[in-house]
Write an enzyme that holds these catalytic residues in place. Structure first.
Site, PDB file in Angstrom:
ATOM      1  N   LYS A  87     -13.983  40.370   2.288  1.00 37.08           N
ATOM      2  CA  LYS A  87     -14.507  40.811   0.981  1.00 37.08           C
ATOM      3  C   LYS A  87     -14.834  39.549   0.185  1.00 37.08           C
ATOM      4  CE  LYS A  87     -14.189  41.810  -3.149  1.00 37.08           C
ATOM      5  NZ  LYS A  87     -15.092  41.078  -4.071  1.00 37.08           N
ATOM      6  N   GLU A 129      -3.773  31.819  -2.155  1.00 38.41           N
ATOM      7  CA  GLU A 129      -4.235  30.462  -2.495  1.00 38.41           C
ATOM      8  C   GLU A 129      -4.876  30.559  -3.862  1.00 38.41           C
ATOM      9  OE1 GLU A 129      -4.035  27.608  -0.820  1.00 38.41           O
ATOM     10  OE2 GLU A 129      -3.105  28.439   0.973  1.00 38.41           O
ATOM     11  N   CYS A 177     -10.527  24.430  -6.907  1.00 36.25           N
ATOM     12  CA  CYS A 177      -9.136  24.800  -7.180  1.00 36.25           C
ATOM     13  C   CYS A 177      -8.286  23.551  -7.379  1.00 36.25           C
ATOM     14  CB  CYS A 177      -8.590  25.634  -6.038  1.00 36.25           C
ATOM     15  SG  CYS A 177      -8.782  24.859  -4.437  1.00 36.25           S
ATOM     16  N   GLU A 180      -6.581  26.406 -16.441  1.00 34.64           N
ATOM     17  CA  GLU A 180      -7.614  26.017 -15.474  1.00 34.64           C
ATOM     18  C   GLU A 180      -8.984  26.313 -16.091  1.00 34.64           C
ATOM     19  OE1 GLU A 180      -8.050  28.523 -11.960  1.00 34.64           O
ATOM     20  OE2 GLU A 180      -8.233  26.720 -10.750  1.00 34.64           O
TER      21      GLU A 180
HETATM   22  P1  NAD Z   1     -11.101  35.894  -8.883  1.00 33.97           P
HETATM   23  O1  NAD Z   1      -9.634  35.980  -8.827  1.00 33.97           O
HETATM   24  O2  NAD Z   1     -11.803  36.427 -10.075  1.00 33.97           O
HETATM   25  O3  NAD Z   1     -11.754  36.670  -7.625  1.00 33.97           O
HETATM   26  C1  NAD Z   1     -11.398  36.370  -6.308  1.00 33.97           C
HETATM   27  C2  NAD Z   1     -11.731  37.560  -5.424  1.00 33.97           C
HETATM   28  O4  NAD Z   1     -10.886  38.661  -5.770  1.00 33.97           O
HETATM   29  C3  NAD Z   1     -13.162  38.074  -5.568  1.00 33.97           C
HETATM   30  O5  NAD Z   1     -13.662  38.432  -4.316  1.00 33.97           O
HETATM   31  C4  NAD Z   1     -12.986  39.293  -6.451  1.00 33.97           C
HETATM   32  O6  NAD Z   1     -14.001  40.266  -6.323  1.00 33.97           O
HETATM   33  C5  NAD Z   1     -11.665  39.818  -5.932  1.00 33.97           C
HETATM   34  N1  NAD Z   1     -10.972  40.736  -6.837  1.00 33.97           N
HETATM   35  C6  NAD Z   1     -11.165  40.923  -8.172  1.00 33.97           C
HETATM   36  N2  NAD Z   1     -10.306  41.870  -8.637  1.00 33.97           N
HETATM   37  C7  NAD Z   1      -9.553  42.254  -7.587  1.00 33.97           C
HETATM   38  C8  NAD Z   1      -8.485  43.172  -7.442  1.00 33.97           C
HETATM   39  N3  NAD Z   1      -8.025  43.896  -8.479  1.00 33.97           N
HETATM   40  N4  NAD Z   1      -7.916  43.319  -6.223  1.00 33.97           N
HETATM   41  C9  NAD Z   1      -8.356  42.585  -5.173  1.00 33.97           C
HETATM   42  N5  NAD Z   1      -9.378  41.712  -5.242  1.00 33.97           N
HETATM   43  C10 NAD Z   1      -9.972  41.539  -6.441  1.00 33.97           C
HETATM   44  O7  NAD Z   1     -11.449  34.376  -8.627  1.00 33.97           O
HETATM   45  P2  NAD Z   1     -12.872  33.667  -8.739  1.00 33.97           P
HETATM   46  O8  NAD Z   1     -13.258  33.607 -10.188  1.00 33.97           O
HETATM   47  O9  NAD Z   1     -13.821  34.271  -7.762  1.00 33.97           O
HETATM   48  O10 NAD Z   1     -12.505  32.193  -8.200  1.00 33.97           O
HETATM   49  C11 NAD Z   1     -11.943  31.206  -8.978  1.00 33.97           C
HETATM   50  C12 NAD Z   1     -10.445  31.116  -8.738  1.00 33.97           C
HETATM   51  O11 NAD Z   1     -10.168  30.905  -7.360  1.00 33.97           O
HETATM   52  C13 NAD Z   1      -9.861  29.918  -9.457  1.00 33.97           C
HETATM   53  O12 NAD Z   1      -8.639  30.253 -10.051  1.00 33.97           O
HETATM   54  C14 NAD Z   1      -9.643  28.913  -8.328  1.00 33.97           C
HETATM   55  O13 NAD Z   1      -8.688  27.944  -8.594  1.00 33.97           O
HETATM   56  C15 NAD Z   1      -9.254  29.810  -7.205  1.00 33.97           C
HETATM   57  N6  NAD Z   1      -9.425  29.121  -5.919  1.00 33.97           N
HETATM   58  C16 NAD Z   1      -8.320  28.713  -5.215  1.00 33.97           C
HETATM   59  C17 NAD Z   1      -8.455  28.005  -4.003  1.00 33.97           C
HETATM   60  C18 NAD Z   1      -7.274  27.546  -3.190  1.00 33.97           C
HETATM   61  O14 NAD Z   1      -7.451  27.241  -2.011  1.00 33.97           O
HETATM   62  N7  NAD Z   1      -6.072  27.458  -3.742  1.00 33.97           N
HETATM   63  C19 NAD Z   1      -9.734  27.731  -3.539  1.00 33.97           C
HETATM   64  C20 NAD Z   1     -10.835  28.140  -4.283  1.00 33.97           C
HETATM   65  C21 NAD Z   1     -10.666  28.841  -5.471  1.00 33.97           C
END
Ligand code: NAD
Length: 493
Positions: free
Chosen positions: A188, A262, A296, A396
């Site tokens: 997803k 993550e 991240c 962040e």
């Molecule tokens: P997000 O949490 O908004 O979304 C991540 C994913 O979760 C998307 O596919 C989204 O559609 C899905 N999602 C949204 N609501 C959900 C729910 N209720 N249940 C299940 N899935 C759901 O994150 P984003 O804005 O896409 O990405 C940025 C974040 O990701 C930042 O906090 C960043 O630090 C983190 N990130 C972490 C790493 C790591 O390896 N630690 C790497 C890249 C990004």
């Protein structure tokens, strides 16, 4: 010259991406979200919203795909993973352009951090496939005639939920080990970054995986939520923000589904006065501004020892001001736009509130105007003197915003560095090897870089302390993350 991506859009044939890939077949999605080019602000296509039926069908197909996948010989399974890696490599240029168009990553960054990382991870995890085994458990002191051993077995169906910042990377670092350990995957991707996932699914189909081993269900958080609550999902491998992770954990609790998380960070980076300052300044600036700050592990809190503070600030200022910002499809640009209007608004909000709080703007601090005004571009921005308790130092931002502070003593900087809810990454720059080890051990982070920033070898574990996650990806740790241990005790009598 204003940016025109018309030719690239035609060349990449993006009109086909309003579909989902379920049970080995392509379906038109029930609904669609507009896709906006972050470099121009123009609508350039669609991404589908999967229906509840699509998700149920993908999970059911993954279950039967898993059984077929498990029944195949390791050699045949490895050939599929390697074939997929080869296809991703063969389409490296195309995938880099596609990713750049969809999320605004500069094309060179999309290539090096995304596409290359994807196929190299697939190759790396393929090489583990015949080396996953358990242990014979010693039964010292127990009666003779018994035998105990363990097996590492796949979970079954893994929901891989990914964010938008470096999508292709995750298809290697998450989907790669999931497949290599024998699981089937329902992927997803983020609704802001789904096109490369769909292209990846096309290549997976070509690579010859059994039907259902890889499905891609696109759409917003509702699709992710349904997957997390689904009784047919055995493991959720999630990368994203902390607030979403909380929802994921609540949803997973319905079926006691295992989760690996993550998450984000607010990573501290420390320059000591004996460091190679030219190298430290360039590494620290890129550590924060690479991926336009949408990383991240962005080095977003920089602590500089007092005696070199002014010199470092001067070097950072001239480096940040000279970073080429512009059309992400041009190889010469290092800073592209932010992914979406909502991200632009969020980042500019932090910048404006930072200014209002009295923090000093050292570089940038504005949205980029002129020919880039219709895209979501922000100048690489440096603040100095923000309050350590302020939101700029604690939250962040996920944009090109660096906060610099000065320190005097090692103990105070370690305390300040650790004063965060997050614990993903940290870094330090010094020529003193004793200090390097001591400080690295004291920092509360899953990864510490010394005299560099951002390198994550395929073989190294990656993951966070505190609110930055649960579990580790990368290297051998990923094999543990995507398998469960079975113990077998035998009475041989
Ligand atoms: P997000 O949490 O908004 O979304 C991540 C994913 O979760 C998307 O596919 C989204 O559609 C899905 N999602 C949204 N609501 C959900 C729910 N209720 N249940 C299940 N899935 C759901 O994150 P984003 O804005 O896409 O990405 C940025 C974040 O990701 C930042 O906090 C960043 O630090 C983190 N990130 C972490 C790493 C790591 O390896 N630690 C790497 C890249 C990004």
């Amino acid at each position: 010259m204003t940016i025109d991506h018309g030719k690239i859009i035609d060349e990449l044939d993006v009109s086909r991406f309003g579909r989902v890939f379920v049970a080995g077949e392509w379906r038109e999605a029930v609904d669609a979200h507009p896709v906006v080019d972050p470099a121009t602000g123009q609508e350039i296509g669609h991404v589908g919203q999967s229906s509840a039926q699509d998700v149920n069908d993908a999970v059911a197909a993954a279950r039967s795909g898993f059984l077929k996948w498990r029944a195949m010989s390791t050699n045949k399974r490895r050939a599929c993973v390697l074939k997929l890696a080869a296809l991703v490599q063969e389409h490296e240029r195309e995938l880099s352009k596609l990713e750049s168009l969809d999320v605004g990553l500069p094309v060179t960054v999309a290539r090096n951090f995304g596409v290359k990382a994807c196929y190299r991870n697939l190759e790396y995890f393929a090489s583990w496939m015949d080396k996953i085994y358990g242990e014979v458990v010693p039964l010292t002191g127990q009666s003779e005639g018994h035998f105990d051993y363990t097996r590492r077995e796949p979970f079954g169906v893994v929901a891989v939920i990914t964010p938008w910042n470096t999508p292709m990377l995750f298809y290697g670092s998450k989907v790669g080990p999931a497949l290599a350990t024998g699981n089937a995957v329902v992927l997803k991707p983020s609704e802001l970054a789904s096109w490369s996932a769909l292209r990846f699914a096309e290549l997976a189909q070509q690579a010859g995986f059994p039907e259902g081993v890889i499905s891609v269900v696109t759409g917003d958080g509702r699709v992710g939520q349904q997957l997390c609550e689904h009784p047919g999902v055995d493991l959720i491998s999630f990368t994203g923000g902390f607030p979403t992770a909380q929802k994921v954990m609540v949803a997973a609790s319905k079926n006691c589904t295992e989760v690996a998380l993550e998450l984000g960070g607010k990573s501290p980076n420390i320059i000591f006065d004996d460091a190679n300052l030219a190298k430290a300044c360039m590494g620290s600036a890129l550590g924060c501004f690479a991926l336009t700050g949408q990383a991240c592990a962005a080095a977003s809190r920089l602590f500089v020892q007092e005696s070199v503070f002014d010199e470092v600030l001067g070097q950072l200022k001239s480096f940040a001001s000279g970073l080429p910002v512009g059309d992400p499809q041009l190889k010469t640009n290092i800073i592209g736009p932010l992914v979406a209007q909502r991200q632009l608004d969020r980042v500019m909000g932090f910048i404006e509130r930072g200014k209002a709080s009295g923090a000093e703007v050292i570089a940038g601090g504005e949205r980029v105007n002129g020919e880039l005004a219709s895209g979501f571009f922000v100048q690489p921005t440096i603040f100095s003197g923000a309050d350590r308790g302020s939101e700029m130092m604690r939250e962040e931002i996920f944009g090109p915003v660096l906060n610099v502070q000065s320190f005097k003593r090692v103990d105070e900087v370690v305390e300040w560095a650790n004063d965060s809810e997050y614990g993903l990454a940290a870094g330090l720059w010094t020529k003193d090897v004793n200090r390097a080890h001591k400080v690295a051990h004291a920092l509360e982070a899953g990864v510490v870089w010394v005299n560099c920033w951002g390198t994550v070898p395929n073989a190294a574990p990656f993951g966070g302390y505190k609110r930055s996650g649960i579990g580790r990806e990368g290297g051998r740790d990923a094999l543990s993350a995507f398998t469960q241990v079975k113990n077998i005790f035998m009475d041989l009598g």
